[in-house]
Design an enzyme around this catalytic site. Structure first.
Site, PDB file in Angstrom:
ATOM      1  N   HIS A 152       0.813  -1.212   0.000  1.00 52.05           N
ATOM      2  CA  HIS A 152       0.000   0.000   0.000  1.00 52.05           C
ATOM      3  C   HIS A 152       0.847   1.263   0.000  1.00 52.05           C
ATOM      4  O   HIS A 152       2.064   1.215   0.210  1.00 52.05           O
ATOM      5  CB  HIS A 152      -0.973  -0.002   1.182  1.00 52.05           C
ATOM      6  CG  HIS A 152      -0.341  -0.008   2.542  1.00 52.05           C
ATOM      7  ND1 HIS A 152       0.160   1.134   3.134  1.00 52.05           N
ATOM      8  CD2 HIS A 152      -0.146  -1.008   3.443  1.00 52.05           C
ATOM      9  CE1 HIS A 152       0.627   0.841   4.333  1.00 52.05           C
ATOM     10  NE2 HIS A 152       0.458  -0.471   4.539  1.00 52.05           N
ATOM     11  N   CYS A 168       3.250  -4.907   6.604  1.00 55.72           N
ATOM     12  CA  CYS A 168       2.851  -4.510   5.258  1.00 55.72           C
ATOM     13  C   CYS A 168       4.026  -3.905   4.494  1.00 55.72           C
ATOM     14  O   CYS A 168       5.009  -3.460   5.084  1.00 55.72           O
ATOM     15  CB  CYS A 168       1.709  -3.499   5.311  1.00 55.72           C
ATOM     16  SG  CYS A 168       0.140  -4.222   5.847  1.00 55.72           S
TER      17      CYS A 168
END
Length: 192
Positions: A152, A168
């Site tokens: 992301h 992440c």
């Protein structure tokens, strides 16, 4: 800033096979929201370049080299696009193989219960420039099960190149838009 032209010249003189990649087309909302994310000094080592493919994976595969803090999107013809990333810190790092299960622009953020327990100040948040997921998110699954890991954007671009996330893979917003536009749902992701 003179550092970037000097760095580019040094790459050309050193015989490296780096080629800059143009910025993706942005929507009016992208331009508006990205303007609200604070600027950060940027190390050209983590810029987006087309390079010779070091991964030897099939075209369309995403490979994250956590030690290098680089993400590669494998292209046909022995090439890849290399993007600088932030990765999970040692306590939260994840490696393995997954697939892109879905994609979202300016996604909402719903932190998992484990994260809220560790950091009670975090909370669900609508998509936008202050959202930690940034401009785009690629949601990763393993055999149909959500891994809870994402590739992301970020509202902390100064942390690109560091091991700081809860697992992440974070990218500069302009870079995650570029990757988002190039990668279909179903693409293989290898994190090593």
């Amino acid at each position: 800033m003179r550092l970037i032209p000097i760095f580019a010249c040094a790459l050309l003189l050193s015989g490296c096979n780096f080629q800059s990649v143009p910025d993706p087309k942005l929507s009016a909302r992208d331009v508006e929201f990205m303007a609200l994310v604070p600027d950060a000094e940027f190390d050209p080592h983590f810029a987006r370049y087309q390079v010779s493919d070091p991964t030897k994976q099939p075209p369309g595969t995403i490979v994250v080299e956590t030690k290098e803090r680089q993400l590669y999107l494998v292209l046909p013809g022995g090439k890849a696009i290399r993007y600088g990333v932030s990765v999970g810190d040692e306590a939260y790092g994840w490696t393995g193989t997954a697939m892109v299960d879905r994609k979202a622009a300016w996604p909402a953020w719903n932190p998992p219960a484990e994260m809220i327990k560790r950091w009670p100040h975090v909370h669900a948040m609508a998509g936008g420039p202050m959202n930690p997921l940034g401009a785009r998110a690629l949601y990763l699954s393993d055999h149909g099960k959500d891994t809870l890991y994402r590739i992301h954007g970020t509202n902390e671009p100064e942390k690109i190149g560091l091991a700081v996330s809860s697992g992440c893979i974070r990218m500069r917003n302009i870079d995650v838009v570029d990757l988002f536009d190039r990668v279909p749902v179903g693409a293989t992701v290898i994190v090593r």
